[in-house]
Write a protein that holds these residues in place. Structure first.
Motif, short mmCIF file in Angstrom:
data_model
loop_
_atom_site.label_atom_id
_atom_site.label_comp_id
_atom_site.label_asym_id
_atom_site.label_seq_id
_atom_site.Cartn_x
_atom_site.Cartn_y
_atom_site.Cartn_z
N GLY A 166 0.51 -1.47 -0.09
CA GLY A 166 -0.18 0.15 -0.23
C GLY A 166 0.69 1.45 0.31
N LEU A 167 1.70 1.67 0.90
CA LEU A 167 3.19 2.38 0.75
C LEU A 167 3.21 2.26 -0.61
CD1 LEU A 167 4.16 2.02 4.11
CD2 LEU A 167 2.50 4.25 3.44
N LEU A 168 4.18 1.66 -0.93
CA LEU A 168 4.48 1.77 -2.22
C LEU A 168 3.54 2.12 -3.96
CD1 LEU A 168 6.80 0.69 -3.54
CD2 LEU A 168 6.24 -1.55 -4.46
N LEU A 169 2.29 1.78 -3.54
CA LEU A 169 1.62 2.26 -4.15
C LEU A 169 1.23 3.93 -3.83
CD1 LEU A 169 -1.06 -0.14 -4.34
CD2 LEU A 169 0.20 0.51 -6.45
N VAL A 171 3.47 5.89 -4.29
CA VAL A 171 4.70 5.89 -4.65
C VAL A 171 4.94 5.88 -5.85
CG1 VAL A 171 5.52 7.70 -2.97
CG2 VAL A 171 6.73 5.34 -3.68
N LEU A 172 4.23 4.99 -5.95
CA LEU A 172 4.12 4.26 -8.01
C LEU A 172 2.70 4.19 -8.37
CD1 LEU A 172 7.09 0.88 -7.29
CD2 LEU A 172 7.21 4.31 -8.56
N ALA A 173 2.88 4.03 -9.67
CA ALA A 173 1.56 3.45 -10.71
C ALA A 173 1.45 2.18 -10.05
CB ALA A 173 1.74 3.95 -11.44
N PRO A 174 0.33 1.29 -10.33
CA PRO A 174 0.46 0.36 -9.80
C PRO A 174 1.56 -0.67 -10.77
CG PRO A 174 -1.74 0.96 -9.71
CD PRO A 174 -0.71 2.26 -10.25
N ARG A 175 0.95 -0.51 -12.00
CA ARG A 175 1.95 -0.79 -13.39
C ARG A 175 3.01 -0.28 -13.14
NH1 ARG A 175 -1.16 -2.80 -18.18
NH2 ARG A 175 -3.16 -2.22 -18.06
#
Length: 417
Positions: A166-169, A171-175
């Motif tokens: 969840g934290l990763l998303l 700062v990054l788009a899902p793809r």
């Protein structure tokens, strides 16, 4: 390096002294994290693309649905092909699927098909890896500890993986996040290819059998059938409180924060129980622990009968998780009962059944909760599950008395080497 012998294997540190185990463990960590990131990222991607909660839920469910089919159809490959080749091929296939998900042109139907392909080969990968652990560590105590470490990594992923995803998303788009999944699987393939040595297949490639014949071969012996059921059936009942915690929390007026803490209690207890059993107990003590802990492992859930508050639920779930310490002894019983030539197939079918029966348990708990209060359903699961475990252990004792296939045994299962 030769496998660690039972007499020398005391505690988890001894397992890491085996050179080949270290890359296998690191590869497992990469693939587990990659799978968790893929699950949450793909679910978010499909929801944003379609706006449909149903499609989002279906995306998550597709991680489970092809599992039983893949494990049944592919199990024979685990013994007919060299383990390293199978593991690297599965990792490369998953990496390719994840890379294809990253492409903007991939439609939702394509994303779901790729998700199915990854889930389809997952049981083959897991079964082959479990069997190869016995080759790397030997089939004794070191194997049990190595398998325990693998389980704890998977349990830990439930605790921290989705939170990190969840934290990763943020700062990054899902793809882009799924791109990290592809990199994780590639890293796992590299570690397994260059960190482990090539070993021949356990069974000749010419001994090709149908999936049904493979099942008969693995489950031909009564003891192995009973041990398999003892691995498969308890999770059907253990999963009931986890499957129903959300409606239970709502029913007692607990908030989402309390729900999150309760969801963590069972895996935390499981990890703590395995750490204790693997670090403190001897192999013989772990073997004896099965008969002592397995029959009472579900009993803490009986407190649900009185609709307890959050602190009592937490304590009950932690205790039930701690009781999973008997799993290390059960692992030893199982590997002792499996013929070496069938080890890969047996481990693949074992992991397939574990995942499938957990899904069945979730569905049955949800169905029962449509007709009975949640706390009653969880209590009933504890009662029925305890009876099932007691009956299986009694049948194992009977099978032990009636068989002299492997020499002396303890009162409930195979003697520890």
């Amino acid at each position: 390096m030769t496998p660690v012998h039972d007499a020398a294997a005391r505690g988890y540190r001894s397992v890491f002294r085996v050179r080949e185990f270290r890359p296998v463990f690191a590869a497992h960590l990469l693939s587990v994290l990659g799978t968790v990131v893929a699950e949450i990222s793909l679910t978010v991607l499909v929801f944003r693309t379609t706006g449909s909660p149903l499609m989002s839920a279906l995306t998550f469910a597709l991680g489970f649905l092809p599992y039983a089919l893949g494990g049944t159809l592919l199990a024979g490959i685990a013994d007919r092909r060299p383990a390293r080749r199978v593991l690297v091929a599965c990792d490369l296939l998953c990496a390719a699927c994840a890379a294809a998900m990253v492409l903007p042109a991939t439609p939702v139907a394509g994303l779901l098909a790729l998700r199915c392909a990854m889930a389809f080969v997952a049981p083959l990968f897991q079964g082959t890896r479990a069997a190869s652990l016995a080759d790397i560590l030997g089939p004794g105590e070191a194997f049990v500890l190595g398998r325990s470490l693998m389980r704890m990594v998977a349990q830990s992923a439930q605790l921290i993986g989705f939170g990190l995803g969840g934290l990763l998303l943020t700062v990054l788009a899902p793809r882009a996040a799924i791109g990290l999944t592809a990199a994780g699987f590639l890293g796992s393939a590299v570690l397994l290819r260059f960190g482990t040595r090539a070993r021949p297949a356990r069974a000749a490639a010419a001994t090709r059998t149908s999936p049904l014949a493979g099942l008969r071969a693995v489950f031909a012996g009564r003891r192995l059938r009973l041990l398999t059921l003892l691995c498969w059936l308890p999770p059907v009942f253990f999963i009931a409180p986890e499957a129903l915690l959300a409606p239970y929390a709502d029913g007692i007026g607990a908030g989402t924060a309390a729900l999150g803490v309760m969801m963590c209690a069972l895996p935390v207890g499981t990890i703590a129980g395995e750490l204790w059993a693997g670090s403190v107990l001897s192999a013989r003590a772990r073997s004896r622990l099965v008969a002592r802990l397995a029959p009472v492992a579900l009993l803490p859930l009986l407190v649900f009968a009185v609709r307890p508050p959050v602190p009592v639920v937490l304590a009950a779930l932690l205790l039930a998780g701690l009781a999973h310490a008997y799993g290390l002894g059960l692992d030893q019983w199982y590997v002792d009962a499996v013929p070496e030539a069938l080890r890969g197939r047996a481990m693949t079918l074992l992991s397939t059944g574990l995942m499938t029966f957990q899904g069945v348990g979730m569905a049955l708990a949800g169905l029962a909760a449509e007709f009975a209060p949640v706390h009653t359903v969880v209590t009933g699961a504890a009662v029925v599950g305890t009876a099932v475990v007691v009956l299986l252990l009694a049948a194992l004792r009977s099978a032990g008395r009636g068989s002299a296939e492997r020499g002396p045994r303890n009162e409930t299962g195979p003697a520890t080497k």
